[in-house]
Design a protein around this motif. Sequence first.
Motif, PDB file in Angstrom:
ATOM      1  N   UNK A   1      -0.824   2.912   5.316  1.00  0.00           N
ATOM      2  CA  UNK A   1      -1.508   3.261   6.563  1.00  0.00           C
ATOM      3  C   UNK A   1      -2.906   2.663   6.531  1.00  0.00           C
ATOM      4  N   UNK A   2      -3.252   1.890   7.571  1.00  0.00           N
ATOM      5  CA  UNK A   2      -4.565   1.274   7.679  1.00  0.00           C
ATOM      6  C   UNK A   2      -5.255   1.793   8.941  1.00  0.00           C
ATOM      7  N   UNK A   3      -6.492   2.267   8.801  1.00  0.00           N
ATOM      8  CA  UNK A   3      -7.291   2.748   9.941  1.00  0.00           C
ATOM      9  C   UNK A   3      -8.685   2.143   9.822  1.00  0.00           C
ATOM     10  N   UNK A   4      -9.206   1.646  10.926  1.00  0.00           N
ATOM     11  CA  UNK A   4     -10.563   1.105  10.925  1.00  0.00           C
ATOM     12  C   UNK A   4     -11.106   1.143  12.351  1.00  0.00           C
TER      13      UNK A   4
ATOM     14  N   UNK B   1      -4.248   3.642   2.869  1.00  0.00           N
ATOM     15  CA  UNK B   1      -3.592   4.738   2.141  1.00  0.00           C
ATOM     16  C   UNK B   1      -2.130   4.394   1.885  1.00  0.00           C
ATOM     17  N   UNK B   2      -1.766   4.438   0.604  1.00  0.00           N
ATOM     18  CA  UNK B   2      -0.377   4.203   0.210  1.00  0.00           C
ATOM     19  C   UNK B   2       0.410   5.511   0.301  1.00  0.00           C
ATOM     20  N   UNK B   3       1.334   5.584   1.227  1.00  0.00           N
ATOM     21  CA  UNK B   3       2.129   6.802   1.446  1.00  0.00           C
ATOM     22  C   UNK B   3       3.116   6.942   0.294  1.00  0.00           C
ATOM     23  N   UNK B   4       3.045   8.084  -0.402  1.00  0.00           N
ATOM     24  CA  UNK B   4       3.802   8.274  -1.640  1.00  0.00           C
ATOM     25  C   UNK B   4       5.295   8.400  -1.369  1.00  0.00           C
ATOM     26  N   UNK B   5       5.656   9.311  -0.467  1.00  0.00           N
ATOM     27  CA  UNK B   5       7.068   9.549  -0.179  1.00  0.00           C
ATOM     28  C   UNK B   5       7.559   8.573   0.882  1.00  0.00           C
TER      29      UNK B   5
END
Length: 452
Positions: A438-441, A322-326
């Motif tokens: 953010x990377x989650x796996x 997920x690319x955090x926008x802010x």
Amino acid sequence: MTKRPLTPEFILPAVNQEAPFILPTPKDGLQSGHNLAVYGTVPLNSSIFSISFDNGRFNHDLTIPLKLVINVHDGYTEMNSFSKDKWFEPIRVPGLFPFIPDCAFLIEVEILPIVYKISINGHIMATYDHKLSPGIVKQISIDGKVVLNRVLLQQPSSSNTMKIFNVKLPIRKAISGLVQPGTLVYVEGIASGRTLSLSLEEDKNSVKTVPFRIIIDNLQRIIVIRYYNNGMWSTTDRRKSPIQIDNSFKIYIRITEDYNLISINDTHVVSHRHRLPMQLADTLSLDGDFTEIYKVHMFTPPLPGPYQSVEVVNNPHLPVDYNIINELKPGRSILVNGVINNDAVRCLFSVQTDESLYVCDIAYRLVVKFGAGVMEQSCRINGTYSRPTLVNHQPLVRGHQFQMEIFLETDGYLCCIAGNKLPRFPFLVQPYDNANWLHINGDLRVLEIRVR
């Protein structure tokens, strides 16, 4: 039971007052800028309760621009509108159900130009479009099995700064607006006495409440943190004090949605979880025998808009990239709600500079190893991992739901899992705001991600 009318800014004179209640609105109805705050408790026998914004006509022509239904029995919150004898299509509030029997809650509804913003326990949960004009609302009705402690209808606070110089103790100053995430308190002086106490407390109610108090004890060289509710002080949270007698000091308190972050002399001392809603506090109080307090500053920010610096992702598929926008910077945090698989072996959470796990720098990496019962914190720069910091206590449980929040402090990342604080991990990847992925796996299911 006949509904008892309330007036705006009404504070219930006693605890355990049950619904139904009615709160009249101003003559012109609700307008952009009004804010409703309902403090209450969910009884053990509660199955459902509701908050309705209606036009007060129960015999004919009933119109409800907004109705919140909290179904405790089935575990969901629903939003809807009613007009011309018909309900609109109901919309459920996403995320985890926050209402627990025998526990306190805070529901806030802010009226914005085109939407209602709904927050629960300080977290922005949803927005709901104006399907009908808020200007027709003549009353706010609260029904069902719920205990009301306090009901407020008011304008949202604007930015407020309290500045006091060369302070003589004791002092008590009214706080303008609501104490909310982003509130800052700063005290500077010389530790010239034995004790100094700072409290954020409620002064309007006949039953005194102190959501937060910190005491500096120079003789014992400790810091004591407490709260006061229902006529009793809590047990104390004691920490070693870095303040030296007769030396200068700076105390900096930053309030987030879940914690009071306390730093002394530019060093983080403790993240203290809220035990009571900080929004109850309306007075700043300082007492003790310190004779040289140079500055007391308090800043309360405006309430955020519906999309300001809050990003929500529901039920993403693994792996999450997920690319955090802010921009991620000190004061922000990443909240992850999820469920650990019954046969979980490993989970991975990382904050990194790019979507590709193989070419990016990793500013913060948390690996959970269920077989060994440990966690490891590390980073990766130019393809080389740092030596991992081992965390022997592992609060994540197979088959159970969890909540994890990664705070960006002034000097690094602070990860909290189910109230357990991990050792702080410094900013080693510079500049740190380049890390906005953010990377989650692993062996888990992610229910919700909130970046705030």
